[in-house]
Enzyme design. Structure first.
Site, PDB file in Angstrom:
ATOM      1  N   ARG A  82       0.848  -1.170   0.000  1.00 23.56           N
ATOM      2  CA  ARG A  82       0.000   0.000   0.000  1.00 23.56           C
ATOM      3  C   ARG A  82       0.899   1.240   0.000  1.00 23.56           C
ATOM      4  NH1 ARG A  82      -1.768   1.046   4.389  1.00 23.56           N
ATOM      5  NH2 ARG A  82      -1.117  -0.669   5.718  1.00 23.56           N
ATOM      6  N   TYR A 221      -0.914  -3.362  -7.369  1.00 26.63           N
ATOM      7  CA  TYR A 221      -0.674  -4.273  -6.245  1.00 26.63           C
ATOM      8  C   TYR A 221      -1.664  -4.168  -5.093  1.00 26.63           C
ATOM      9  CZ  TYR A 221       1.751  -6.857  -2.665  1.00 26.63           C
ATOM     10  OH  TYR A 221       2.069  -7.783  -1.710  1.00 26.63           O
ATOM     11  N   LYS A 230      -9.215  -2.605   0.955  1.00 24.49           N
ATOM     12  CA  LYS A 230      -9.073  -1.468   1.871  1.00 24.49           C
ATOM     13  C   LYS A 230      -9.828  -0.230   1.384  1.00 24.49           C
ATOM     14  CE  LYS A 230      -6.297  -3.747   4.509  1.00 24.49           C
ATOM     15  NZ  LYS A 230      -6.656  -4.156   5.872  1.00 24.49           N
ATOM     16  N   HIS A 250     -11.520  -2.774  10.889  1.00 30.52           N
ATOM     17  CA  HIS A 250     -10.347  -3.556  10.476  1.00 30.52           C
ATOM     18  C   HIS A 250     -10.172  -4.690  11.488  1.00 30.52           C
ATOM     19  CE1 HIS A 250      -5.744  -3.517   9.526  1.00 30.52           C
ATOM     20  NE2 HIS A 250      -6.379  -4.446   8.849  1.00 30.52           N
ATOM     21  N   SER A 273      -0.829  -4.117  11.873  1.00 33.76           N
ATOM     22  CA  SER A 273      -0.103  -5.126  11.083  1.00 33.76           C
ATOM     23  C   SER A 273       1.019  -5.739  11.925  1.00 33.76           C
ATOM     24  CB  SER A 273       0.508  -4.444   9.849  1.00 33.76           C
ATOM     25  OG  SER A 273      -0.531  -3.818   9.133  1.00 33.76           O
ATOM     26  N   CYS A 275       0.904  -8.081  14.110  1.00 38.10           N
ATOM     27  CA  CYS A 275       0.593  -8.422  15.506  1.00 38.10           C
ATOM     28  C   CYS A 275      -0.175  -9.732  15.602  1.00 38.10           C
ATOM     29  CB  CYS A 275      -0.226  -7.303  16.139  1.00 38.10           C
ATOM     30  SG  CYS A 275       0.726  -5.818  16.386  1.00 38.10           S
ATOM     31  N   ASP A 298      -9.669 -10.174   8.437  1.00 36.84           N
ATOM     32  CA  ASP A 298      -9.143  -8.809   8.267  1.00 36.84           C
ATOM     33  C   ASP A 298     -10.171  -7.690   8.399  1.00 36.84           C
ATOM     34  OD1 ASP A 298      -7.807  -6.722   5.747  1.00 36.84           O
ATOM     35  OD2 ASP A 298      -6.928  -7.096   7.701  1.00 36.84           O
ATOM     36  N   ARG A 390       2.420 -11.838  -0.559  1.00 41.69           N
ATOM     37  CA  ARG A 390       1.052 -12.162  -0.156  1.00 41.69           C
ATOM     38  C   ARG A 390       0.560 -13.465  -0.784  1.00 41.69           C
ATOM     39  NH1 ARG A 390      -1.531  -8.605   3.654  1.00 41.69           N
ATOM     40  NH2 ARG A 390       0.075  -7.035   3.974  1.00 41.69           N
TER      41      ARG A 390
HETATM   42  O1  LIG Z   1       0.245  -4.321   1.108  1.00 45.08           O
HETATM   43  C1  LIG Z   1      -0.908  -4.392   0.695  1.00 45.08           C
HETATM   44  O2  LIG Z   1      -1.375  -3.911  -0.325  1.00 45.08           O
HETATM   45  C2  LIG Z   1      -1.879  -5.090   1.554  1.00 45.08           C
HETATM   46  S1  LIG Z   1      -2.247  -4.282   3.033  1.00 45.08           S
HETATM   47  C3  LIG Z   1      -3.207  -5.463   3.784  1.00 45.08           C
HETATM   48  C4  LIG Z   1      -3.627  -6.570   3.081  1.00 45.08           C
HETATM   49  C5  LIG Z   1      -4.407  -7.514   3.711  1.00 45.08           C
HETATM   50  C6  LIG Z   1      -4.766  -7.323   5.013  1.00 45.08           C
HETATM   51  N1  LIG Z   1      -4.361  -6.252   5.702  1.00 45.08           N
HETATM   52  C7  LIG Z   1      -3.579  -5.325   5.128  1.00 45.08           C
HETATM   53  C8  LIG Z   1      -3.158  -4.212   6.013  1.00 45.08           C
HETATM   54  O3  LIG Z   1      -2.253  -3.449   5.687  1.00 45.08           O
HETATM   55  O4  LIG Z   1      -3.786  -4.142   7.100  1.00 45.08           O
HETATM   56 MN   LIG Z   2      -5.422  -5.550   7.348  1.00 42.84          MN
END
Ligand SMILES: O=C(O)CSc1cccnc1C(=O)O
Ligand SMILES: [Mn+2]
Length: 610
Positions: A82, A221, A230, A250, A273, A275, A298, A390
């Site tokens: 992200r 991505y 998200k 979340h 994240s 944890c 999630d 992932r």
């Molecule tokens: O890095 C990404 O694009 C994914 S972020 C993500 C993906 C699945 C579950 N949780 C998250 C997060 O950052 O909380």
């Molecule tokens: Mn998440």
């Protein structure tokens, strides 16, 4: 040759409503794709698209003997997670985005997007993805349409959402839907060879709360491109939920069954994240008499039910989890879930055509192909899999998926956990004193940053209220007020909040709590407490279990001395915590709910009285 309105109409399925067709025509005229295709979520479509991506080099088919119908994709170092710095909330009023979001004027951002999307899909296919977040037609579920030029997104969205024409049927009946537009931002000129991972160095992940729109440009991505996740299920959904009296969180959702009584409890939990959220969602209890089943790992959408209780659904249909660190040792259920029909991104490839990552079971192979696509050996000195690699895998394949994980009305929630990674100060578990204290617990969640995050020193404390810091689609303090409002609406029926911390260490740096399956002991106390079966002891940060009420049978080397260290609350240290929290809250100014201010004062009173 670009797609015309007639082409869109010719490609659209019979049940596509006029407003959807108009949406597709508008974006086709802007982005000028060479072709248009309405996804239907069929097996034939998956087979065709995955084969096309193997052909183009975007996918590597994994060894069907090892991992049937599964594929590996490698992104670029510039497109691996992200992109928070390029994620914008474009609310009409800047104040509504709040200090924890990047705000951009919606009119100005639209000008930029119109320029970026002009011709962005040239030489590519515009895929139309109708989908439902949540069981199709459920009272908590919502609909969306994602337009994208990435077949990788289509295949991932097929796993992560209920994708296909059933969603179109509901739209045709007038159900509202969220419009989402995505482009990798890499137009192809005639005769130009495509790359294995097209993307653009300039990225925009943008949200327009007043119109529920999502526009994402430049990234192929994860959370940037799979817009149901998200962008929709949290950032846009949180603003919808505030408007309409529900909650988008979340959070994982799990079912805990007491096999002695047959009683079922449902728990949601929000952790920043790294944890252990997915591990908790698929927990293997170590104490006899309990069974854990997974509803979601999630995101939770929650609404008051007809009986006044809070009901939660998992709006997603798959898991998009972090691969490194996942193993049969840490999470056997996740490993079994991804045995087939899955997509892996930025993991390593073994010589026999299977996946590998740091922390997976077994000896490290002498040779791998790393996530860049290069030869790798243990002497390489680099990680073979990217730390944010992932797996995308169907939730239905999880061996402990809850039989009611797709119940349209959701499951009734008995307790809500907030956790973080804290080596000091925070006890193993503490119950709220009252609802406002529960919101204060969520609002003051802070977690120590692991070494994986490169921009801060490991161990530094990062606030991540409700684990929603990157995902709340509006002013964080207004979000806390919404929690207070929902608690007021549900009264006694609103689940109690518990703060948990699996990560406390002693003065020598040794773990005080074994975590993993032993966390079932904390769940055991929480559900017995939430159902009034046991007392609790008043403390500075909340109410704690009595040692004699906590099940430590079979917990090797755990004694009262360890217990006392786990629950030791140092007034001086908490005086500093209170000051730190007050400092963190300052950014919210007079939007900080009075009830939260009062909770800070009450915490200080408890510290002073200790
Ligand atoms: O890095 C990404 O694009 C994914 S972020 C993500 C993906 C699945 C579950 N949780 C998250 C997060 O950052 O909380
Ligand atoms: Mn998440």
């Amino acid at each position: 040759m670009t797609v015309s309105a007639q082409d869109v109409r010719a490609a659209a399925p019979k049940n596509a409503p006029e407003d959807v067709i108009d949406f597709v025509v508008r974006i086709a005229e802007l982005a000028k794709p060479e072709d248009v295709y309405f996804a239907d979520g069929s097996q034939e479509e998956w087979d065709r698209l995955t084969s096309e991506m193997v052909e183009s080099g975007m996918f590597t088919r994994l060894n069907p003997e090892k991992r049937p119908n599964s594929f590996l994709a490698r992104s670029l170092p510039s497109d691996v997670a992200r992109v928070e710095s390029r994620t914008y909330i474009c609310s009409e009023k800047e104040e509504d985005a709040g200090p924890t979001n990047n705000w951009y004027d919606p009119t100005e951002m639209k000008k930029i997007l119109m320029e970026k999307f002009d011709g962005a899909m040239k030489g590519r296919t515009l895929y139309v993805i109708p989908f439902s977040m949540g069981p199709v037609g459920g009272p908590i579920s919502q609909l969306g349409i994602e337009l994208t030029d990435s077949p990788y997104v289509v295949c991932n969205m097929r796993i992560m959402t209920r994708m296909g024409t059933e969603a179109l049927d509901l739209m045709a009946k007038g159900q509202t839907w969220v419009p989402a537009v995505h482009s990798v931002g890499a137009p192809l000129e005639p005769g130009q060879e495509d790359t294995a991972w097209p993307c653009n160095d300039e990225k925009y992940i943008t949200h327009f709360p007043e119109t529920n729109e999502i526009w994402s440009y430049g990234s192929g991505y994860g959370g940037n491109a799979l817009l149901g996740k998200k962008c929709y299920a949290l950032r846009i959904a949180s603003t919808m939920a505030k408007r309409d009296g529900w909650m988008a969180e979340h959070m994982l959702i799990l079912r805990l069954t007491d096999e002695n009584t047959g009683k079922q409890y449902h728990v949601t939990a929000a952790f920043p994240s790294a944890c252990g959220k997915t591990n908790l969602a698929m927990l293997q209890p170590t104490i006899p008499g309990y069974k854990v089943e997974t509803v979601g790992d999630d995101i939770a959408w929650m609404r008051p039910g007809p009986d006044g209780r809070l009901y939660a659904i998992n709006p997603e249909a798959g898991f998009f989890g972090v691969a490194p660190g996942t193993s049969y040792d840490t999470n056997p259920m996740a490993m079994d879930t991804m045995r087939e029909n899955s997509i892996f991104t930025n993991v390593a490839l073994t010589d026999d055509g299977d996946v590998w990552w740091e922390g997976i079971d077994g000896p490290t192979p002498d040779h791998l192909i790393d996530w860049h696509g290069n030869d790798w050996t243990p002497e390489s000195g680099e990680k073979a899999a990217h730390p944010n690699a992932r797996f995308t895998t169907p939730a239905a394949q999880c061996p402990i998926i809850c039989p009611d994980w797709e119940a349209p009305q959701g499951v009734p929630i008995d307790a809500i956990l907030f956790g973080g990674r804290r080596a000091t100060n925070v006890p193993l578990v503490a119950e709220q004193y009252d609802p406002a204290h529960g919101v204060f617990i969520g609002a003051s969640v802070a977690s120590e940053v692991t070494a994986a995050a490169t921009d801060v020193t490991a161990g530094a404390l990062r606030h991540d209220p409700f684990a929603m810091l990157p995902f709340c689609g509006y002013h964080m303090a207004d979000y806390w007020q919404h929690w207070l409002d929902m608690q007021e609406e549900l009264g006694e029926n609103f689940p109690k909040v518990y703060q948990v911390n699996w990560f406390r260490k002693d003065d020598e740096g040794n773990w005080l709590w074994p975590g993993f399956g032993e966390n079932s002991r904390v769940l055991d106390w929480v559900v017995r407490r939430a159902s009034g079966q046991v007392d609790a002891i008043d403390g500075i940060t909340g109410r704690y279990p009595k040692f004699e009420d906590f099940n430590i049978d079979g917990l090797k080397g755990f004694d009262k001395e360890t217990w006392d260290k786990l629950f030791f609350v140092d007034p001086e240290a908490w005086d500093k915590e209170a000051a730190e929290t007050e400092e963190y809250f300052k950014q919210f100014g007079d939007k900080l709910p009075a009830a939260i201010k009062d909770e800070l004062a009450k915490l200080r009173e408890r510290i002073a009285e200790a």
